[in-house]
Write a protein that holds these residues in place. Structure first.
Motif, short mmCIF file in Angstrom:
data_model
loop_
_atom_site.label_atom_id
_atom_site.label_comp_id
_atom_site.label_asym_id
_atom_site.label_seq_id
_atom_site.Cartn_x
_atom_site.Cartn_y
_atom_site.Cartn_z
N LEU A 3 0.83 -1.21 0.00
CA LEU A 3 0.00 0.00 0.00
C LEU A 3 0.86 1.25 0.00
CD1 LEU A 3 -2.97 -0.89 2.39
CD2 LEU A 3 -3.10 -0.31 -0.04
N ALA A 4 1.99 1.20 0.68
CA ALA A 4 2.88 2.37 0.71
C ALA A 4 3.41 2.67 -0.69
CB ALA A 4 4.05 2.10 1.67
N ALA A 5 3.84 1.63 -1.41
CA ALA A 5 4.38 1.83 -2.75
C ALA A 5 3.30 2.29 -3.73
CB ALA A 5 5.04 0.54 -3.25
N LEU A 6 2.12 1.69 -3.63
CA LEU A 6 1.03 2.08 -4.53
C LEU A 6 0.56 3.50 -4.25
CD1 LEU A 6 -0.99 -1.26 -4.55
CD2 LEU A 6 0.28 -0.28 -6.47
N ALA A 7 0.49 3.87 -2.99
CA ALA A 7 0.09 5.23 -2.64
C ALA A 7 1.09 6.23 -3.19
CB ALA A 7 -0.04 5.38 -1.13
N GLU A 8 2.37 5.91 -3.07
CA GLU A 8 3.42 6.81 -3.60
C GLU A 8 3.31 6.94 -5.11
OE1 GLU A 8 8.32 7.23 -3.57
OE2 GLU A 8 7.33 5.47 -2.69
N HIS A 9 3.05 5.82 -5.79
CA HIS A 9 2.95 5.86 -7.25
C HIS A 9 1.79 6.75 -7.71
CE1 HIS A 9 2.72 4.54 -11.44
NE2 HIS A 9 1.43 4.37 -11.25
N TYR A 10 0.62 6.54 -7.13
CA TYR A 10 -0.56 7.28 -7.61
C TYR A 10 -0.58 8.73 -7.13
CZ TYR A 10 -2.52 3.14 -9.74
OH TYR A 10 -2.72 2.06 -10.57
N GLU A 11 0.15 9.04 -6.06
CA GLU A 11 0.29 10.44 -5.65
C GLU A 11 1.12 11.22 -6.66
OE1 GLU A 11 -0.03 10.08 -0.76
OE2 GLU A 11 1.93 10.07 -1.74
N ALA A 12 2.10 10.54 -7.28
CA ALA A 12 2.99 11.20 -8.24
C ALA A 12 2.46 11.14 -9.67
CB ALA A 12 4.38 10.56 -8.18
N ALA A 13 1.65 10.14 -9.96
CA ALA A 13 1.17 9.93 -11.33
C ALA A 13 0.00 10.86 -11.66
CB ALA A 13 0.76 8.48 -11.52
N SER A 14 -0.23 11.03 -12.95
CA SER A 14 -1.40 11.79 -13.37
C SER A 14 -2.65 10.97 -13.11
CB SER A 14 -1.30 12.13 -14.86
OG SER A 14 -1.15 10.95 -15.64
N THR A 15 -3.82 11.62 -13.10
CA THR A 15 -5.07 10.93 -12.82
C THR A 15 -5.30 9.82 -13.84
OG1 THR A 15 -6.04 12.95 -11.92
CG2 THR A 15 -7.57 11.20 -12.56
N PRO A 16 -5.46 8.58 -13.37
CA PRO A 16 -5.66 7.47 -14.30
C PRO A 16 -7.03 7.53 -14.97
CG PRO A 16 -5.98 6.73 -12.06
CD PRO A 16 -5.50 8.15 -11.97
N LYS A 17 -7.18 6.78 -16.04
CA LYS A 17 -8.46 6.71 -16.74
C LYS A 17 -9.12 5.37 -16.48
CE LYS A 17 -7.02 9.77 -20.52
NZ LYS A 17 -6.84 9.91 -21.99
N GLY A 18 -10.45 5.37 -16.52
CA GLY A 18 -11.18 4.11 -16.41
C GLY A 18 -11.60 3.78 -15.00
N GLU A 19 -12.47 2.77 -14.89
CA GLU A 19 -12.94 2.32 -13.59
C GLU A 19 -11.84 1.55 -12.87
OE1 GLU A 19 -15.83 3.31 -12.36
OE2 GLU A 19 -16.07 4.42 -14.22
N ILE A 20 -11.83 1.65 -11.54
CA ILE A 20 -10.73 1.08 -10.76
C ILE A 20 -11.25 0.18 -9.66
CG2 ILE A 20 -8.92 1.70 -9.09
CD1 ILE A 20 -8.35 4.13 -10.86
N VAL A 21 -10.55 -0.95 -9.44
CA VAL A 21 -10.83 -1.85 -8.33
C VAL A 21 -9.55 -2.01 -7.53
CG1 VAL A 21 -11.70 -4.10 -7.62
CG2 VAL A 21 -12.47 -3.11 -9.78
N VAL A 22 -9.64 -1.84 -6.21
CA VAL A 22 -8.48 -1.98 -5.33
C VAL A 22 -8.67 -3.20 -4.45
CG1 VAL A 22 -7.07 -0.90 -3.55
CG2 VAL A 22 -8.14 0.53 -5.31
N CYS A 23 -7.69 -4.10 -4.44
CA CYS A 23 -7.71 -5.28 -3.57
C CYS A 23 -6.59 -5.15 -2.56
CB CYS A 23 -7.51 -6.56 -4.39
SG CYS A 23 -8.76 -6.87 -5.64
N VAL A 24 -6.89 -5.42 -1.29
CA VAL A 24 -5.90 -5.32 -0.22
C VAL A 24 -5.83 -6.64 0.52
CG1 VAL A 24 -5.21 -4.06 1.86
CG2 VAL A 24 -6.44 -2.85 0.03
N ALA A 25 -4.60 -7.13 0.72
CA ALA A 25 -4.41 -8.42 1.38
C ALA A 25 -4.94 -8.40 2.81
CB ALA A 25 -2.92 -8.77 1.39
N PRO A 26 -5.27 -9.58 3.34
CA PRO A 26 -5.74 -9.67 4.73
C PRO A 26 -4.65 -9.19 5.69
CG PRO A 26 -6.13 -11.72 3.55
CD PRO A 26 -5.24 -10.90 2.69
#
Length: 299
Positions: free
Chosen positions: A219-242
């Motif tokens: 989650l830390a790496a993904l949060a960092e990526h999307y904070e720096a990236a431009s707004t993505p296109k399309g519908e999104i689904v997020v899965c988080v491990a138990p």
């Protein structure tokens, strides 16, 4: 004489068999129009009425498969008016199909109200299974699939979003969220802070479409990526491990879960929901919640 209903598959015209009166819940493609089932096409061609979220979106599917069917709108903004009309159609012995813009009806749409009313009125309800963004994302995420919890869309406001995440933090299964492109960066940041940056996750975008993407990491790496990236296109689904075994069983996490749920529902119901999420005894959780409230934790 009215010609019999038909649908088209690879330029072959196929007649649709008559259907018994019922409410048919028909899954439609989540992106790739080729993911529709033959049973879904035959059902949509044969029913008397098709209720959909957006007639313009559904018309694309119907045109692709040569289905000449009248579409009527049924969505959260007109459900109180459109719902009784559909129930009246069922009472007249008609076959009614309910579809969403994409995927399986009732998953993050208002169809459950219509289904509940149809069941209460004694009408038959028939599922026509097919595509689901929830399952597509889960199976491609690489995360545990033996137990999962679909949490739908998180609230738009940050405080409410974090409260909701606290409520599901200890769920002993993979968490699945729908999210809009405009909010995915904020939601991932909140997940990192509340659920823990070390938890593995996957972000699915444009599932089954040409530019399908499944990005995996903590989650830390993904949060960092999307904070720096431009707004993505399309519908999104997020899965988080138990959560890890220790985290899932930690008393302080269970206390936070109880208090978060108690802020939204009565004590008994909060204890029952926590029991469902954690596998612990409802009676034990109920007593613990009363203790927390006596200590001043429940406000």
């Amino acid at each position: 004489m009215t010609p019999p209903p038909t649908f088209l598959v690879h330029q072959t015209v196929i007649p649709a068999r008559p259907l018994e009166p019922a409410l048919y819940l028909v899954a439609t493609p989540i992106g790739n129009l080729g993911d529709v089932t033959l049973r879904a096409l035959e059902t949509l061609a044969a029913v008397d009425i098709v209720a959909c979220e957006d007639t313009r979106v559904s018309r694309v599917l119907f045109d692709r498969y040569g289905i000449r069917q009248k579409l009527t709108a049924y969505h959260e903004h007109n459900a109180q008016v459109a719902g009784p009309r559909l129930l009246a159609d069922l009472a007249e012995g008609k076959a009614v199909a309910l579809i969403s813009d994409a995927g399986t009806p009732l998953v993050s749409d208002p169809g459950y109200r219509l289904v509940g009313e149809a069941i209460a009125a004694g009408f038959r309800v028939v599922p026509i299974p097919g595509a689901s963004a929830v399952l597509a994302a889960l199976t491609a995420s690489g995360l545990p699939s033996d137990a999962f919890f679909f949490a739908g869309f998180l609230p738009a406001r940050d405080g409410q979003r974090r409260t909701r995440l606290e409520a599901v933090k200890a769920v002993p299964g993979t968490l699945i969220f729908y999210e809009s492109p405009n909010r995915v960066a904020d939601s991932l940041a909140a997940m990192r802070d509340v659920l823990g940056g070390e938890r593995e996750a996957a972000v699915g975008r444009e599932l089954t479409k040409t530019f399908e993407e499944m990005r995996r990491g903590s989650l830390a790496a993904l949060a960092e990526h999307y904070e720096a990236a431009s707004t993505p296109k399309g519908e999104i689904v997020v899965c988080v491990a138990p959560p890890g075994e220790a985290a899932a069983d930690a008393p302080e996490d269970v206390d936070r879960l109880l208090l978060s749920l108690a802020a939204e529902m009565p004590t008994s119901k909060a204890a029952g929901e926590a029991a469902r999420m954690t596998g612990q005894s409802k009676q034990t959780l109920y007593r613990r919640l009363l203790e927390l409230k006596e200590e001043g934790g429940g406000g």
